[in-house]
Design an enzyme around this catalytic site. Sequence first.
Site, PDB file in Angstrom:
ATOM      1  N   CYS A  83       0.705  -1.192  -0.064  1.00  0.00           N
ATOM      2  CA  CYS A  83       0.156   0.125  -0.054  1.00  0.00           C
ATOM      3  C   CYS A  83       0.866   1.181  -0.224  1.00  0.00           C
ATOM      4  O   CYS A  83       1.436   1.614   1.002  1.00  0.00           O
ATOM      5  CB  CYS A  83      -1.019   0.174   1.193  1.00  0.00           C
ATOM      6  SG  CYS A  83      -1.860   1.521   1.396  1.00  0.00           S
ATOM      7  N   CYS A 116      -0.552   3.947   2.149  1.00  0.00           N
ATOM      8  CA  CYS A 116      -0.454   4.053   3.601  1.00  0.00           C
ATOM      9  C   CYS A 116       1.288   4.239   3.894  1.00  0.00           C
ATOM     10  O   CYS A 116       1.326   5.272   4.863  1.00  0.00           O
ATOM     11  CB  CYS A 116      -0.696   2.699   4.159  1.00  0.00           C
ATOM     12  SG  CYS A 116      -2.262   1.921   3.202  1.00  0.00           S
ATOM     13  N   ASP A 117       2.139   3.905   3.049  1.00  0.00           N
ATOM     14  CA  ASP A 117       3.446   3.771   3.556  1.00  0.00           C
ATOM     15  C   ASP A 117       4.411   4.519   2.767  1.00  0.00           C
ATOM     16  O   ASP A 117       5.468   4.770   3.045  1.00  0.00           O
ATOM     17  CB  ASP A 117       4.148   2.371   3.599  1.00  0.00           C
ATOM     18  CG  ASP A 117       3.305   1.522   4.262  1.00  0.00           C
ATOM     19  OD1 ASP A 117       2.769   1.857   5.378  1.00  0.00           O
ATOM     20  OD2 ASP A 117       3.067   0.082   3.958  1.00  0.00           O
TER      21      ASP A 117
END
Length: 313
Positions: free
Chosen positions: A131, A134-135
């Site tokens: 992801c 997200c990261d």
Amino acid sequence: MDQVVILGSGPAGWTAAIYASRSLLSPVLITGNALGGQAATTSEIENYPGFPQGIGGMDLMQLMQEQAERLGTRVFFDEVTSVNLRQHPFQVQTYGATYEAGTLIIATGVAPRLLGVPGETELKGRGVSYCATCDGFFYKDKKVAVVGGGDSAVVEAIYLTRFASRVYLVHRRHELRAQKITQERALKNDKIELIWDSVVTEVLGPDRVTGVRLNNVKTGAESTLEVDGVFSYIGNLPNTQLFAGQLELDDAGYILTDRDRHTSVPGVYAAGDVQERTLKQVATAVGSGAMAAMEAEKFIAELEGHAYPARQG
Ligand code: NAP
């Protein structure tokens, strides 16, 4: 008994919830452990109509959730552990509760396919990610590898150039699968370097990702690429383990449905990626979620005062 229970919180689940709410069925939606599904992990959605400038996947999912809740959907942040479709009402067991469902709409989506190489699982969350939204932020001025050649890999490689100093796009062939407009953007981006005809054979650690081992599938040459992160986007697998043996699945594990999203069990419908083998899009998921909810409404109306239909097949 709840008249409609919806499993999954991606675009198909929220749309089914919106339609079922507007039919005054007061649906229950059980989110699963990945709120917003795959769409929420998509950095930028540019092809869902109504958002001329594009919209972040998480933002779009939050808007859908807000709309479903405003219309009366009861949302439970819980995960289903088992279902029993052999009795009616159907039984849905979660970590926190048991639900009895007059109809069930399955919108459990897909999960990322794993690379299946040494180091991947060990370094998940320590440099291995599925992801970018997200990261990605953690890779400011760092080097990352993105694996895959489909829309997800290429879109997310472009997104990662906002943070990373270099993005290596590792693809097993010499031709990308992604949509042409996306390919063009990636090829024009100075920060993206394509590594063709190559597969990752190992993620290197040991405490954090330090690189990947690559194998050139044409020449057989082995090499090491030094990177701080690996983002894998090599396709998806349907989340249907809960239904194996109770619903008809195809050979890849997707739920088989007819045109109206009926599964092999009367009163059970499937929508979104979990039953979609070809065009996995927010737009198609939304359409199938709406159809499933309308069919569920019909089923409930027909059931009133009648016995549950005998199992087919
Ligand atoms: P995908 O289209 O199935 O692409 C998977 C990619 O991974 C392919 O390039 C494939 O290579 C490669 N691959 C598969 N197994 C591999 C392995 N074991 N080792 C190395 N590479 C491997 O998956 P996706 O990109 O996640 O997209 C899923 C669906 O969502 C698609 O329908 C896609 O169009 C859609 N989507 C759309 C958008 C958008 O419209 N903006 C964005 C994201 C996703 P080959 O090419 O050689 O098969």
